[in-house]
Design a protein around this motif. Sequence first.
Motif, mmCIF file in Angstrom:
data_model
loop_
_atom_site.group_PDB
_atom_site.id
_atom_site.type_symbol
_atom_site.label_atom_id
_atom_site.label_comp_id
_atom_site.label_asym_id
_atom_site.label_seq_id
_atom_site.Cartn_x
_atom_site.Cartn_y
_atom_site.Cartn_z
ATOM 1 N N UNK A 26 0.836 -1.208 0.000
ATOM 2 C CA UNK A 26 0.000 0.000 0.000
ATOM 3 C C UNK A 26 0.865 1.250 0.000
ATOM 4 N N UNK B 3 1.122 4.078 -2.875
ATOM 5 C CA UNK B 3 0.861 5.472 -2.505
ATOM 6 C C UNK B 3 1.991 6.368 -2.982
ATOM 7 N N UNK C 187 -16.903 3.730 -6.217
ATOM 8 C CA UNK C 187 -16.258 2.866 -5.216
ATOM 9 C C UNK C 187 -17.264 2.178 -4.304
ATOM 10 N N UNK D 143 -13.308 -1.649 3.651
ATOM 11 C CA UNK D 143 -12.095 -1.907 4.418
ATOM 12 C C UNK D 143 -12.360 -1.901 5.913
ATOM 13 N N UNK E 153 -5.975 -3.812 4.092
ATOM 14 C CA UNK E 153 -4.815 -2.947 4.232
ATOM 15 C C UNK E 153 -4.804 -1.809 3.210
ATOM 16 N N UNK E 154 -5.986 -1.370 2.832
ATOM 17 C CA UNK E 154 -6.060 -0.196 1.976
ATOM 18 C C UNK E 154 -5.853 -0.461 0.495
ATOM 19 N N UNK F 75 -8.453 1.226 -1.977
ATOM 20 C CA UNK F 75 -8.383 2.683 -2.032
ATOM 21 C C UNK F 75 -7.135 3.152 -2.776
ATOM 22 N N UNK F 76 -6.004 2.565 -2.466
ATOM 23 C CA UNK F 76 -4.777 3.060 -3.072
ATOM 24 C C UNK F 76 -4.707 2.662 -4.546
ATOM 25 N N UNK G 231 -7.339 2.525 -6.500
ATOM 26 C CA UNK G 231 -8.166 3.563 -7.143
ATOM 27 C C UNK G 231 -7.368 4.837 -7.330
ATOM 28 N N UNK G 232 -6.636 5.228 -6.309
ATOM 29 C CA UNK G 232 -5.877 6.479 -6.362
ATOM 30 C C UNK G 232 -4.828 6.422 -7.478
#
Lengths: 467, 467, 467
Positions: free
Chosen positions: C15, C19, C91, C96, C103-104, C107-108, C110-111
Amino acid sequence: ADEVRFEADESETNTFYLLFCAALVFLMQAGFALLSAGSVRMRSVKNILLKSVMDACFGGLVWYLIGFGFAYDKSEDGNAFIGGSGHNFALSGADDTTGKKDYGHDAVFFFFQYCFAAAAATITSGAVAERCTLVGYCAYVFAIVGFVYPTVVHWVWDEHGFLSAFNKDAMLTGMVDFAGSGVVHMTGGICAFTGAFIIRPRKGRFGELPEHAFAGQSASLQVLGTFLLWFGWYGFNPGSTLALHNYARDAARAAVTTTLSAATAATTGILLKRFAPGSCGGSPGVWDLGHTCNSLLGGLVSITAGCTTVEIWASVVIGFIGAFFYHGASCLMRRLKIDDPLDAFAVHGACGLWGCLAVGFFCTCDYSYTESGTACGVFYGGDGLLLATQIVGTVFITLWVGALSAILFSGLMAGGLLRISKEVEDAGLDNSKHGGAAYPDIATAIEEATERITPKRITSATDAAGA
Amino acid sequence: ADEVRFEADESETNTFYLLFCAALVFLMQAGFALLSAGSVRMRSVKNILLKSVMDACFGGLVWYLIGFGFAYDKSEDGNAFIGGSGHNFALSGADDTTGKKDYGHDAVFFFFQYCFAAAAATITSGAVAERCTLVGYCAYVFAIVGFVYPTVVHWVWDEHGFLSAFNKDAMLTGMVDFAGSGVVHMTGGICAFTGAFIIRPRKGRFGELPEHAFAGQSASLQVLGTFLLWFGWYGFNPGSTLALHNYARDAARAAVTTTLSAATAATTGILLKRFAPGSCGGSPGVWDLGHTCNSLLGGLVSITAGCTTVEIWASVVIGFIGAFFYHGASCLMRRLKIDDPLDAFAVHGACGLWGCLAVGFFCTCDYSYTESGTACGVFYGGDGLLLATQIVGTVFITLWVGALSAILFSGLMAGGLLRISKEVEDAGLDNSKHGGAAYPDIATAIEEATERITPKRITSATDAAGA
Amino acid sequence: ADEVRFEADESETNTFYLLFCAALVFLMQAGFALLSAGSVRMRSVKNILLKSVMDACFGGLVWYLIGFGFAYDKSEDGNAFIGGSGHNFALSGADDTTGKKDYGHDAVFFFFQYCFAAAAATITSGAVAERCTLVGYCAYVFAIVGFVYPTVVHWVWDEHGFLSAFNKDAMLTGMVDFAGSGVVHMTGGICAFTGAFIIRPRKGRFGELPEHAFAGQSASLQVLGTFLLWFGWYGFNPGSTLALHNYARDAARAAVTTTLSAATAATTGILLKRFAPGSCGGSPGVWDLGHTCNSLLGGLVSITAGCTTVEIWASVVIGFIGAFFYHGASCLMRRLKIDDPLDAFAVHGACGLWGCLAVGFFCTCDYSYTESGTACGVFYGGDGLLLATQIVGTVFITLWVGALSAILFSGLMAGGLLRISKEVEDAGLDNSKHGGAAYPDIATAIEEATERITPKRITSATDAAGA
């Protein structure tokens, strides 16, 4: 043995993670510097750039020697108002030589917090731009980095603070301000307000000179500054977990909520400015770049408090409303004839307030982290106590920062240390105090072009006339 | 099985860590480019930007093909003077296909070292700015990246180098230059000195034209460049641990010492310039932005050698003294009438020297890493042998780099390849060699404005006169 | 227990890694913004900056609400053409909160993908610069981010895509486009081509006004933009492993191949431009900065598809040939009188094509990752099937993107929504639509200088004539 090794590896990764986040936050100094330099007139560019450099440098020394010690207490029985155990003044209690125990935690935590302090301090430089002396500004940096800001940090983020969600004996539920909408941005924004109010407007700002005479000198620098700040926010918000281990999902969520709040606020802001009537701060027909950038920044500030504690969809709502907070506050400042060249109060103060309040509405019970028992936002079945805490918290910050900064700026103003003289203002700060223009070749080229062409032509005109 | 997995995970994190640090160091190329572009006159902006691009690009090819092989030896029995086992020339010995053994170490290490080589090379471009040909500059890049710099790297950082603290059979104690105050910055700074001396000043620099005629064209770019360099230094210094595992505490300490040295040097520098008498390089009454930025950079250079081996408080002292080294060297260059537009020698050469010497005073016994036995600074009970080694090391670097760069630049100068012609200098580099001005619209606007307004007015003046 | 902890730690590091890479890719928005702002005339700077901001913001909302759902399918039985299971729209399927399981990752991921989508979209803004309405541009952003680009992503990168190397039932071998020479850059580049063609050239571009009248307004911003893009590419290419664990060696290799391709392409490009005859797009005698930067970017685009699947030496060859692709395409566009102010098609379209084809030649069997069985490049004993797949893939992308974008731009053009009016073009976009000039002080200074000097001199000339 495995346990020890797991902990070592996790600690090292935590240090690396915080180093990465801190570096991104550090780059926000460049973002603020450029946003400021782009938003003032060309005559004051060097001055405001130098203030940014001094924020990072002089402010860094103040944070090292004093501020960090007031902010965080390493002792067991710290008090609820301010740090003071002595371990953190000049990092005198930091120790990493004994058995390599701490894997650099103390040092990297200091570094991360330094970048935050510098960010808090620099917000105000935009509000007093083009008319504040360097000496007055450095006095302000000393006060905010050395005392005002660390106190707020201690209240809200230290485990002993009376407003801290990490303190199970905190007032009410303890304030949930994860990355600092209140602690950092409201603090900076309220100083910006009092500073701009007390130092009075730039000459000709309201009335004598037209609005466009105060247009920022470089749209390119404004936008680059905005993007660098946004980039830095990916350290600011995700990094506020302070560790990767056990917090990766929070960090990842923060990256997404940060993105969406910024995106929504900018999209809302550009439409607001374009379609609002002129009486409400609109510029009919204009797609306003500066307003869009500031709305974007307002969206970032708005999500900062709740970046890890709200659901992803909520960040869109928070950003949307944040654009209105920015727009409204910006209009209000113009109505009040308070000259804030960068809209620092509107972006950081007003949206910082909204960010804190938004947590009271949108904080989920799963993501909330109050030590005094789970407190949720009113939209998630909360009883309103969290919202009340957020309100009380912002009141405390407003009063504390407002009062101290008012005393500080008034004193400096009365002592003639805050505002530059009329002569300097007329001649321009850069020319008077910083050894010349920020872009000397442009000035010279204009002079040369007119000198070169005019006399010759004049001469021939005169000849012609004489003939 | 756990042991294998631990090692795999740690190796992967090491690779990630070095990738992160290398990326930050890479961005220093942008920092140098902007600092340079901001510090020259508008007529030479494209030229110096192009040199920065060529540093990273042409220099990158040279490093890949030749330099890296001379710098680091992968064989067991490398020699003490220069690498040459052949494994690293064009990365011919890098292998990562066999069982995924190395987790990318070879590749990421090359990448990190490439960014360092590019940084070392680009320092000189500022010193010979506005008058060096592109061909001459590329010849210099070939020599420094391909041979001069890698040799110094080998001496000090390769485990076989005769000056290397990682070599238990090194001369004296082995030189402690953790991140390269000597290896990178002195090397670049000494080339800058010889280059600036041999190529002679820009036309009119000393005497004919006033000082302000050579003011840098953009304070905004200078400051952005400075901040990007500072940001990159968080990769440069912490990253010089080359790994995270077992070195997290060193990396974290480096981030803090780097910050405080920079902060102190800038704060010292601004006061020095402002309050020193004019005869000692002061500008009474002026808060000098460029001098402050250069002092800041001088502070970064000063702490680079000792970033992990001194205590945190010592970094404040090192930065403080670094500002004097910068200031003094800058004055000296002016007295000697050596034209160094970016003060590259003062920042990188003089402060690089101080950085190496400082280790001889401030290196603690706990943090020291000499393989030949623990060697500490004289303030920590050292017997002076480390200080002696640091002095000897800087002498070696000075002689080697000074001699080779003098031969190189003299040869190029004699061959007519180094300095641009008088015609080009008069017309301006960008106009002559790069297809036009860096900011063409500004030039055009000035022309148009004078053309548009003048003739009409002239006509009416003539009419009036004729009437 | 150890197994669980290993997996947790590795997931967290993954993650963090993504990031970091996403943040770097995000900064490419700033890079594109500055490259664009530097490459247009001063009259259109605010306009193009605002489009960059809207790419990141409005585009971000579109990606969140629609695009991401079309791109990636979280269901078992997704279809081969487009995503649609519903989990990724807004989303809605990201979760989560259950036991901190993921562990994200969602989301990450997607980012990271958001940053890619924004990059794909922004490419076109340069091609239609200085003459495209903001409304028309936003309509384009909606279409490309919401539908056109996600479809291509699904084809090539989703495990269900009919062209995907991750799909064992893919067409032929499945396309090997590791980081998106085709998916991202060709998509953007082809939109750029159709957009530039349909919107027609800027007024006076071919014939009436000289070439230099369209020179970019700031070489400094061009170079800074180029360096920021290059920096971001260290997230773009290494980050496309999507994880660190098991991929560290690929990430490290990608960093090196990315570097060397860029370095070679820039070095080749500067020589090509300088020594090619004028009839082939050369500028004899000129060291062309803009062409060098674009060649560099072309080298980055060229290596993107094969960054992890070719040997290091091959990246030098790929960059070398990439410079010719850029140069040739750029010349072709001029011959065709298609006005592409940033050479967006030549950089992203032509070099994106080459990047995809290059994999067909240089992909090693060890590094190849086709699920349908190992497919290698023809230089490594491949039977040509991989090369054929790469050709087929680029044809699909060209037809799909070309057709949809042609329909879109034609419709907008016919509806009068795409191109600004003649009045606006004459007055300048920034003055007409964005409330004034990007650098207002420069314009004002020119005006003031001519006003201040001329009348006085005229008066004395008149006096003299009258005497």
